[in-house]
Design a protein around this motif. Structure first.
Motif, PDB file in Angstrom:
ATOM      1  N   ALA A 165     -54.733  32.569  23.894  1.00 18.48           N
ATOM      2  CA  ALA A 165     -54.542  31.587  24.727  1.00 18.48           C
ATOM      3  C   ALA A 165     -54.708  30.204  24.745  1.00 18.48           C
ATOM      4  O   ALA A 165     -54.004  29.425  25.471  1.00 18.48           O
ATOM      5  CB  ALA A 165     -55.973  32.299  25.978  1.00 18.48           C
ATOM      6  N   PHE A 166     -55.859  29.717  23.765  1.00 19.89           N
ATOM      7  CA  PHE A 166     -55.795  28.552  23.657  1.00 19.89           C
ATOM      8  C   PHE A 166     -54.497  27.704  23.140  1.00 19.89           C
ATOM      9  O   PHE A 166     -54.108  26.798  23.454  1.00 19.89           O
ATOM     10  CB  PHE A 166     -56.891  28.345  22.579  1.00 19.89           C
ATOM     11  N   MET A 167     -53.948  28.548  22.112  1.00 17.39           N
ATOM     12  CA  MET A 167     -52.641  28.065  21.377  1.00 17.39           C
ATOM     13  C   MET A 167     -51.471  27.812  22.553  1.00 17.39           C
ATOM     14  O   MET A 167     -50.852  26.976  22.620  1.00 17.39           O
ATOM     15  CB  MET A 167     -51.981  28.884  20.478  1.00 17.39           C
ATOM     16  N   ALA A 168     -51.306  29.051  23.411  1.00 16.50           N
ATOM     17  CA  ALA A 168     -50.612  29.005  24.278  1.00 16.50           C
ATOM     18  C   ALA A 168     -50.635  27.892  25.532  1.00 16.50           C
ATOM     19  O   ALA A 168     -49.654  27.227  25.820  1.00 16.50           O
ATOM     20  CB  ALA A 168     -50.535  30.167  25.293  1.00 16.50           C
ATOM     21  N   LEU A 169     -51.801  27.554  25.863  1.00 19.30           N
ATOM     22  CA  LEU A 169     -52.049  26.396  26.700  1.00 19.30           C
ATOM     23  C   LEU A 169     -51.577  25.122  26.186  1.00 19.30           C
ATOM     24  O   LEU A 169     -50.917  24.292  26.965  1.00 19.30           O
ATOM     25  CB  LEU A 169     -53.640  26.372  27.195  1.00 19.30           C
ATOM     26  N   ILE A 170     -51.881  25.020  24.805  1.00 16.38           N
ATOM     27  CA  ILE A 170     -51.642  23.726  24.085  1.00 16.38           C
ATOM     28  C   ILE A 170     -50.080  23.567  24.164  1.00 16.38           C
ATOM     29  O   ILE A 170     -49.599  22.662  24.478  1.00 16.38           O
ATOM     30  CB  ILE A 170     -52.143  23.532  22.927  1.00 16.38           C
ATOM     31  N   ILE A 171     -49.200  24.644  23.718  1.00 12.74           N
ATOM     32  CA  ILE A 171     -47.820  24.493  23.510  1.00 12.74           C
ATOM     33  C   ILE A 171     -47.419  24.460  24.940  1.00 12.74           C
ATOM     34  O   ILE A 171     -46.332  23.688  25.170  1.00 12.74           O
ATOM     35  CB  ILE A 171     -47.376  25.805  22.723  1.00 12.74           C
ATOM     36  N   LEU A 174     -47.583  21.009  26.334  1.00 11.59           N
ATOM     37  CA  LEU A 174     -46.539  20.037  25.644  1.00 11.59           C
ATOM     38  C   LEU A 174     -45.165  20.333  26.068  1.00 11.59           C
ATOM     39  O   LEU A 174     -44.374  19.159  25.979  1.00 11.59           O
ATOM     40  CB  LEU A 174     -46.837  20.222  24.086  1.00 11.59           C
ATOM     41  N   LEU A 175     -44.899  21.577  26.149  1.00  4.39           N
ATOM     42  CA  LEU A 175     -43.386  21.846  26.414  1.00  4.39           C
ATOM     43  C   LEU A 175     -42.827  21.809  27.919  1.00  4.39           C
ATOM     44  O   LEU A 175     -41.962  22.231  28.359  1.00  4.39           O
ATOM     45  CB  LEU A 175     -42.946  22.939  25.682  1.00  4.39           C
ATOM     46  N   LYS A 176     -44.116  21.855  28.771  1.00  2.00           N
ATOM     47  CA  LYS A 176     -43.876  22.023  30.179  1.00  2.00           C
ATOM     48  C   LYS A 176     -42.554  21.305  30.877  1.00  2.00           C
ATOM     49  O   LYS A 176     -41.769  21.874  31.556  1.00  2.00           O
ATOM     50  CB  LYS A 176     -44.901  21.737  30.906  1.00  2.00           C
ATOM     51  N   GLY A 177     -42.457  19.957  30.557  1.00  2.00           N
ATOM     52  CA  GLY A 177     -41.470  19.193  31.113  1.00  2.00           C
ATOM     53  C   GLY A 177     -40.072  19.652  30.580  1.00  2.00           C
ATOM     54  O   GLY A 177     -39.022  19.453  31.249  1.00  2.00           O
ATOM     55  N   TRP A 178     -39.907  20.086  29.337  1.00  2.00           N
ATOM     56  CA  TRP A 178     -38.659  20.643  28.920  1.00  2.00           C
ATOM     57  C   TRP A 178     -38.121  21.884  29.545  1.00  2.00           C
ATOM     58  O   TRP A 178     -37.082  22.060  29.810  1.00  2.00           O
ATOM     59  CB  TRP A 178     -38.815  20.903  27.313  1.00  2.00           C
ATOM     60  N   VAL A 179     -39.295  22.729  29.914  1.00  2.00           N
ATOM     61  CA  VAL A 179     -39.019  23.936  30.786  1.00  2.00           C
ATOM     62  C   VAL A 179     -38.251  23.447  32.008  1.00  2.00           C
ATOM     63  O   VAL A 179     -37.568  24.132  32.636  1.00  2.00           O
ATOM     64  CB  VAL A 179     -40.143  24.915  30.607  1.00  2.00           C
TER      65      VAL A 179
END
Length: 194
Positions: A165-171, A174-179
């Motif tokens: 969950a920690f890794m997923a929240l960070i990534i 970071l990539l939300k704008g690209w999606v």
């Protein structure tokens, strides 16, 4: 405190692995734990997104693949060698192993649990609470299957859930704008909704 946690961990493991078992459940648990199950599920999701022309869903699936890849790599090559916690099926003589499966010697944290919760968190991050509830339930079922099959302590599963969950929240952050803007994986016209 640590001794008490280990005692609880072992008690829960024995309850799931030795007490609450059934020959009818064995193939279901093997199915849930099979990596092939989730590779096929991902491939079908990808194909559906292409056929339905849903570029935002494709971009979310790309984030999911990146997240699970990074999570799996760190779990398997950094955290497991660091913690060196031996899987119960390697040291417990009465451990119940379905199909004789056991896996590598170390199991902390569980890659299956980390990847499952990472995937659920990515789905929830971009799809909202109902999507997270569904994907999270699947992740919990996969984690349960790992204890049922005797290849992980419950603590390994819990650690995997937290790390995934920690890794997923960070990534995802970071990539939300690209999606949303269509820069990560461009296939067709970008849509706001996944």
């Amino acid at each position: 405190m640590i001794d008490q946690l280990n005692t609880w961990d072992l008690a829960i493991y024995r309850l799931i692995n030795l007490t609450h078992t059934s020959v009818a459940l064995d193939p279901i648990m093997v199915f849930l734990s099979s990596s092939s199950t989730w590779v096929v599920a991902f491939a079908l999701s990808f194909a559906a997104a292409v056929l339905m022309k849903r570029p935002a869903l494709l971009r979310m699936l790309a984030v999911l693949a990146i997240t699970c890849g990074v999570t799996d790599l760190i779990c398997g090559h950094v955290l497991k060698p660091y913690f060196k916690r031996v899987r119960p099926c390697h040291w417990m003589e009465d451990s119940r192993r379905v199909n004789g499966q056991c896996g590598s010697p170390t199991g902390m944290p569980s890659n299956h649990a980390a990847n499952g919760m990472a995937a659920a968190t990515v789905v929830g991050f971009f799809g909202g609470w109902p999507a997270f509830a569904t994907a999270g339930a699947v992740a919990v079922a996969v984690g349960y299957s790992r204890v049922y099959l005797g290849v992980h302590h419950p603590g390994d599963i819990l650690a995997g859930f937290v790390f995934g969950a920690f890794m997923a929240l960070i990534i995802s952050w970071l990539l939300k704008g690209w999606v949303r803007e269509g820069r990560l994986l461009w296939i067709g016209k970008s849509h706001r909704q996944i």
